[in-house]
Write an enzyme that holds these catalytic residues in place. Structure first.
Site, PDB file in Angstrom:
ATOM      1  N   LYS A   1       0.843  -1.206   0.000  1.00 23.74           N
ATOM      2  CA  LYS A   1       0.000   0.000   0.000  1.00 23.74           C
ATOM      3  C   LYS A   1       0.879   1.259   0.000  1.00 23.74           C
ATOM      4  O   LYS A   1       0.623   2.227  -0.705  1.00 23.74           O
ATOM      5  CB  LYS A   1      -0.942  -0.009   1.219  1.00 23.74           C
ATOM      6  CG  LYS A   1      -2.054  -1.054   1.085  1.00 23.74           C
ATOM      7  CD  LYS A   1      -2.837  -1.271   2.372  1.00 23.74           C
ATOM      8  CE  LYS A   1      -3.893  -2.352   2.190  1.00 23.74           C
ATOM      9  NZ  LYS A   1      -4.602  -2.728   3.414  1.00 23.74           N
TER      10      LYS A   1
ATOM     11  N   ASP B   1      -9.530   4.230   5.624  1.00 21.56           N
ATOM     12  CA  ASP B   1      -9.926   2.848   5.344  1.00 21.56           C
ATOM     13  C   ASP B   1     -11.421   2.654   5.651  1.00 21.56           C
ATOM     14  O   ASP B   1     -11.995   1.617   5.340  1.00 21.56           O
ATOM     15  CB  ASP B   1      -9.084   1.886   6.194  1.00 21.56           C
ATOM     16  CG  ASP B   1      -8.880   0.541   5.513  1.00 21.56           C
ATOM     17  OD1 ASP B   1      -9.135   0.444   4.298  1.00 21.56           O
ATOM     18  OD2 ASP B   1      -8.455  -0.412   6.194  1.00 21.56           O
TER      19      ASP B   1
ATOM     20  N   GLN C   1      -4.008  -1.461  10.141  1.00 20.43           N
ATOM     21  CA  GLN C   1      -4.060  -2.740   9.410  1.00 20.43           C
ATOM     22  C   GLN C   1      -4.509  -3.853  10.360  1.00 20.43           C
ATOM     23  O   GLN C   1      -3.825  -4.165  11.330  1.00 20.43           O
ATOM     24  CB  GLN C   1      -2.676  -3.051   8.819  1.00 20.43           C
ATOM     25  CG  GLN C   1      -2.622  -4.311   7.988  1.00 20.43           C
ATOM     26  CD  GLN C   1      -3.336  -4.190   6.636  1.00 20.43           C
ATOM     27  OE1 GLN C   1      -3.245  -3.177   5.953  1.00 20.43           O
ATOM     28  NE2 GLN C   1      -4.058  -5.227   6.255  1.00 20.43           N
TER      29      GLN C   1
END
Ligand code: NAP
Length: 307
Positions: free
Chosen positions: A77, A144, A121
């Site tokens: 990413k 996110d 994450q």
């Protein structure tokens, strides 16, 4: 621009009938990789406009140090972010990291005006309270889209960052002009980061949505009643072609490691599903690239909003 699905799907009475009635042409591919390249070219030009105004979009990740898959995802990413001209950083939580250190890190990132997006994450090390971390995440930096604040905004139909994976899927469906209004869609899986927000986004797009999960009965028969199938289960090749009605659209969000296979496989058995579906995402090269691209697009949106 690709055309829409080839024919209006009819509900088959049985799996055998599904095979007999199927369109003899193979499915068309919902090419998330190609679409992601298009979006990332556009992203580059938005980043360069921002840089000209003195703002460099910055994504900061928090990742479990001992989870090689998570570390690899974050590396990828960040790599994509930097290729788009953005900046990025990451902070590794280890088995020695305390909850206070994690919360302090989030507070620091929330307060830093040079940070536009924070990526937590999943999963963090087990001893850390991930829910508390997500609650602390500033909604304006939750690129996110997985914090309770962002998910609440989605549920209420308010503006906010949408969850990257379902957002990427919606972009794929929009690009390929897959009709959603009034269509019967089934999401298999109800996780907070994928299944639930996916169902809400399809509902927002006026599909009639069913959510299936591990306690759902007669799943193949249920799936056969739907026009759009989103598989978000985490079970390799679970959905078979004879679960589909002819012409169904199949979106496979699954990403599963299988011993002896060189590349990861989805939740759908691609070969048999591709015989029946009108459109299908491949794995890899479908949902995955659009997830990363949507995360970066959210981060650039956040940077633009900071102007
Ligand atoms: P998860 O949290 O484990 O959730 C899996 C869901 O599937 C649960 O709701 C579970 O039901 C349901 N389920 C499990 N077995 C089932 C069965 N036999 N029949 C019907 N439903 C069943 O997984 P996740 O995080 O949502 O991820 C799902 C998949 O998507 C994984 O392969 C993951 O790697 C992939 N993924 C891909 C991306 C991407 O960018 N491409 C991003 C995120 C995740 P219960 O709720 O009843 O337990």
């Amino acid at each position: 621009m690709p055309s829409g699905p080839k024919s209006k799907p009819e509900t088959p009475k049985s799996p055998a009938e599904a095979r007999v009635n199927r369109d003899p042409m193979p499915s068309q591919i919902l090419d998330g990789r190609a679409l992601s390249s298009l979006f990332r070219a556009e992203l580059k030009s938005r980043v360069s406009d921002l840089r000209a105004k003195g703002v460099v979009p910055r994504l900061e990740a928090i990742v479990a140090a001992q989870d090689p898959a998570s570390v690899a995802y974050v590396r990828m990413k960040r790599n994509w972010a930097e290729k788009a001209g953005m900046e990025s950083g990451s902070w590794e939580a280890s088995e020695n990291t305390t909850q206070t250190e994690l919360m302090d890190r989030i507070a620091t990132l929330n307060d830093d005006p040079n940070v536009h997006g924070i990526l937590l994450q999943h999963p963090l090390p087990k001893h850390l309270d991930e829910d508390a971390a997500l609650l602390a995440l500033g909604a304006e930096k939750d690129v996110d889209g997985i914090s309770p604040a962002s998910l609440g905004r989605l549920t209420a139909g308010l503006p906010g960052f949408r969850c990257a994976t379902p957002l990427g899927i919606m972009r794929i469906l929009a690009h390929y002009e897959i009709p959603l209004v009034g269509k019967r869609a089934i999401v298999i899986g109800r996780s907070v980061i994928l299944g639930k927000p996916m169902a809400l986004m399809l509902l927002e797009a006026n599909a009639t949505v069913t959510v299936a999960h591990s306690r759902t009965l007669d799943l193949p028969d249920l799936v056969r009643q739907h026009d759009i199938i989103v598989a978000a289960v985490g079970r390799a090749e679970m959905v078979k072609g004879d679960w589909l009605k002819p012409g169904a659209v199949v979106v496979d969000a699954g990403y599963n490691k299988v011993d002896g296979r060189s590349s990861d496989v989805g939740d759908c058995d691609f070969d048999s599903c591709a015989e029946i579906a009108s459109w299908i995402t491949p794995v890899p090269g479908g949902v995955g690239p659009m997830t990363v691209t949507s995360l970066l697009m959210n981060c650039v949106d956040a940077a633009e909003l900071s102007l």
